[in-house]
Design an enzyme around this catalytic site. Structure first.
Site: not given
Ligand code: BGC
Length: 873
Positions: A272
């Site tokens: 993530d």
């Molecule tokens: C989230 C993800 C997301 C990523 C990119 C993170 O804060 O947990 O689900 O895909 O950001 O935006």
């Protein structure tokens, strides 16, 4: 046909087992682990297949790369791009959120939230939405879509429930598989996230979701497993949280043992955004790609680790191969945006509308007040904070900026404008947000002898201050400095008995405030709009009782525009809203959460956002024909108004066409057909996770129930999944664990319709079978009402005398059926070995015990009128 498939499957199993034995004995793997592998392999899993042509191209590319170049490929170069390597003709590929629409910097179609898709109980619709998302991605040059999210709903407060697919692993798996197949049919990779157990948002980098293996295998992992084994998903995203004490990005059991070895995942496991905490541990434990930047998987960290033998070059090679494979498999190397696809596609917009219409759940319809008859609804009042502007989705990375958004107000007004009016009954739609005007509250609030204002040059309210006395604080311009601070103090005396709220407004987004009542710091709930909070006072006040008020303010500019007021909850509903509610033929209240109050990075409240209970109670008292439409990722505390509201619709987050879908349901153009993908408890205390969702008081992390990092807080919060496999309806339906027979307000699978259905004649194709035999359940559904509609036939399996504790019922098959009035249809639903299996901790694998099973059929987990018996031997 199915017999042949099963025989081939049996042969494959033997081959898989033999090859595993060879591989594992060569590596000297311990006997216990070997036994586990054998049992897992016996599940006849479809391994992801490699394309020999692509593998040859990867070999050729790998041969030209130095170790430094390979390591550079393990991370992103910017928020949305991977690292290019011109020497082998490799270009950056582009990733983009998210589960409900593209977030690529260009407006896009906002589809209903994934939880709504789950409420449609329609995998084919999930596939349609997935394909539309895939096309939207292609139009924007996006190669990898960061969705779907498939973590399982434990508690209604979890900030990302709206991005996920509910409480049941089978329903979540079917919807996820449809969605992924749809996205990937367009040549775009999907990313199943967040692996795993990202089921609470508080302290999300630093809380450990701790569950036993059976709970993981039966409840929390199946949707990921199906994404890999059935939908052949291109990428997995690891979660922020720890799982059983180890961060997911360095959790070798999750990434290597389960995903890559057992499930045969051949794609990319990415982090993530900023969820890597230890580079060496991450590369050795299965993380392939660090996003958005190469911080921990950097040459500075990995080159010495390779040199000292802590990381092998084979490990680095495997990660690089997977990244190249993803790029080549989806032909994403330098693919430009596809200009033949419209950025605003009418057909995608229609799919957004279709999902919204088919996912709204009608929870309550006393006196059959719905559907409304347009010919009799001359004046319609639409009231509430979520009526306008449109509330399309929750917040955080799932947010979508759109070209179009139909609010509930617009949807209802458009519908009635277009509907034929009767003479003497012209259609009128009256609207009010329901909440009082902010400035009215500020100006009406009287402090006993005024407010003392002190403007300090220091940041900590010390030193000399310019002092003035003012009657109110109503967003007037106050000159200050960026390094200064302002304090107001005064006394407020309650003019009547009641619950009071402070209304606080920060004039600029970067300003900060703290409100103290009688010396106690009050916590801000979710803002009602940017910079505006209603904060409940710590206790009700009696008439004449007074409290000390202190409002501390840290401006971030040379002028500030703060506001402060105090208001009795009974005065909170605007007088205009009361008037129009009284005069209307029907009232639609639009309330619930929105992108500011429900989003990743924080949990929300079980209670509706501030003032909404008061709004609903007050308006419901004005008119008998009140319909409440709620927006949110799941259940809320309905106790403050449940008995006063005759009709209730759960909208989830209905996307850009939400308002049109609501109007269609209200007036019966669309017969509601959504069914709950999650049980709705009467009280939070009734939920089986109640005692374990938050860390126990006094344990590490218990003081950190909000935000990503909790400031300097470092202790890991332990979240014990004490409910085990008895989550949601599995708990409510099982007297062995639910000893007090607590029942939810609305059970999993429930949803009303404007018509009625009858289920009959459940038969199995055999009464006695081997677990590998194809078993089929056949039943008939009839539309016994007078309008067309759809119901969902749900099949639950129950082992009569299980040798290990098992839920009384487990969903194992379902099908949505559309029927004209009077029509009936006979459907056949397949069951297989896994439908009867449990995860045996002792044998470390899926196990079916010989014995008797009951197969139940009906249209909710609490309405299962049909049953049939099956003996497995
Ligand atoms: C989230 C993800 C997301 C990523 C990119 C993170 O804060 O947990 O689900 O895909 O950001 O935006």
């Amino acid at each position: 046909m199915s017999v042949i498939r099963f025989r081939i499957c049996a042969l494959m199993r033997i081959a898989v087992v033999f090859s595993l034995v060879r591989r594992l004995s060569a590596c000297g793997v311990a006997a216990a682990a070997l036994a586990g592998w054998l049992i897992a392999a016996a599940g006849c899993m479809a391994q992801q297949q490699l394309d020999p042509g692509i593998e040859r191209r990867i070999d050729a590319m790998m041969a030209k790369l130095t170790l430094e170049q390979k390591i550079a490929l393990l991370g992103g170069v910017s928020t949305w791009y991977t690292h290019p390597e011109p020497s082998i003709g490799l270009q950056s590929i582009r990733l983009s959120d998210g589960p409900a629409g593209l977030r690529s910097g260009i407006p896009a179609i906002a589809y209903p939230a994934p939880i709504a898709l789950a409420a449609s109980w329609d995998p084919a619709l999930a596939q349609e939405m997935g394909s539309a998302l895939g096309r939207d991605a292609r139009a924007r040059g996006v190669d990898v879509l960061l969705g779907p999210g498939v973590d399982i709903a434990r508690a209604p407060m979890a900030g990302r429930n709206f991005e996920y697919l509910g409480e049941d692993p089978w329903l979540a798996s079917r919807i996820a598989v449809g969605y992924i197949e749809g996205v990937q049919s367009q040549g775009v990779s999907a990313t199943v996230k967040h692996f795993a157990l990202n089921d609470q948002e508080y302290n999300r980098h630093n809380s450990s979701s701790d569950a036993d293996e059976r709970t993981l295998r039966e409840i929390h992992l199946p949707a990921f497993e199906a994404a890999v084994k059935e939908a052949n998903v291109g990428a997995i995203m690891d979660s922020y949280n720890l799982v059983n004490g180890t961060h997911s990005t360095q959790n070798g059991w999750l990434n290597n043992t389960v995903a890559k070895q057992e499930w045969g995942f051949k794609g990319v496991i990415m982090s993530d955004w900023d969820s890597v905490y230890d580079g060496v541990a991450a590369v050795n434990n299965g993380l392939d790609l660090e996003m958005p930047f190469l911080h921990y998987l950097s040459p500075e960290i990995l080159l010495p680790a390779v040199a000292s033998g802590r990381v092998s070059t084979a490990t680095i090679d495997d990660h690089v191969r997977r990244i190249l494979r993803l790029i080549l498999r989806f032909q994403a190397n330098g693919r430009p945006p596809d200009d033949s696809i419209s950025l605003f596609s009418e057909s995608s917009d229609r799919i957004a509308l279709k999902v919204a219409r088919e996912s709204i759940v009608l929870l309550k319809n006393d006196r059959g007040i719905l559907p409304l008859d347009p010919a009799r609804t001359c004046t319609m009042a639409v009231i509430g904070p979520n009526a306008s502007p449109a509330v399309m989705g929750g917040g955080g990375s799932a947010i979508v900026a759109t070209y179009k958004s139909v609010s509930i107000l617009e949807g209802v007004a458009d519908f009635l404008n277009a509907a034929k009016a009767r003479p003497g009954c012209p259609h009128t739609v009256l609207y009010d947000s329901g909440l009082p005007d902010r400035d009215e509250v500020f100006n009406a609030t009287r402090f006993d002898r005024g407010l003392t204002q002190q403007v300090f040059a220091s940041r900590d309210f010390t030193g000399r201050a310019q002092q003035t006395l003012r009657p109110t604080l109503a967003e007037d311009r106050i000159a200050t400095t960026r390094t200064g601070s302002i304090r107001w103090t005064g006394r407020f005396t309650a003019p009547s008995d009641g619950v009071y709220y402070a209304l606080v407004h920060d004039g600029r987004p970067a300003d900060r405030h703290a409100l103290y009542i009688d010396g106690q710091l009050l916590r801000d709930p979710a803002p009602v709009e940017a910079g505006t909070w209603y904060i409940p006072l710590p206790r009700p006040l009696r008439r004449g009782e007074s409290v000390q008020v202190r409002f501390d303010y840290l401006p971030n500019d040379i002028e500030a525009f703060p506001g402060l007021g105090i208001i009795n909850a009974d005065d909170i509903v605007s007088s205009r809203a009361r008037r129009i509610a009284r005069s209307a033929d029907a009232v639609l209240i639009a309330a619930g959460f929105d992108k500011n109050s429900e989003h990743e990075g924080a949990d929300r409240t079980f209670a509706l956002p501030p003032l909404q209970n008061e709004l609903i109670r007050n308006i419901a008292a004005m008119n008998p024909n009140v319909i409440l439409a709620l927006t949110g990722g799941g259940n809320v505390d309905m106790n403050p108004w449940f008995d006063r509201v005759p009709a209730l619709l759960q909208l989830w987050y209905p996307g850009e066409e939400g308002g049109a879908a609501v109007a269609d349901v209200l007036f019966g153009v669309q017969n509601p057909e959504g069914k709950l993908p999650v049980s709705f408890e009467k009280r939070w205390e009734d939920n089986p996770t109640y005692r374990s969702y938050y860390p126990q008081p006094g344990t590490p992390g218990a003081d950190c129930l909000s935000g990503d990092w909790c400031g300097s807080h470092t202790a890991t919060a332990q979240v014990h999944y004490s409910e085990g496999i008895f989550l949601g309806y599995r708990y409510y339906a099982s007297p062995e664990v639910n000893k007090a027979n607590v029942q939810p307000r609305f059970p999993f699978g429930f949803g009303l319709s404007y018509t009625t259905f009858a289920f009959s004649n459940l038969r199995l194709n055999r009464a006695t079978a081997h677990p590998d035999d194809p078993i089929e359940a056949t039943l008939t559904i009839r539309n016994t009402g007078s309008v067309a509609g759809a119901d969902v036939a749900q099949i639950y399996v129950s082992e009569q005398n299980p040798r290990v504790p098992r839920p009384r019922i487990e969903l194992k098959a379902f099908q949505k059926v559309r029927l004209a009035p009077g029509e009936s249809r006979t459907i056949t639903l397949p069951l297989n070995r896994r439908s009867f299996a449990y995860w045996s901790e002792r044998d470390h694998g899926w196990k079916v015990d010989a014995g008797r099973f009951t197969i139940y059929a009906g249209d909710s987990s609490a309405s299962l009128p049909l049953q049939a018996e099956l003996t497995l031997n």
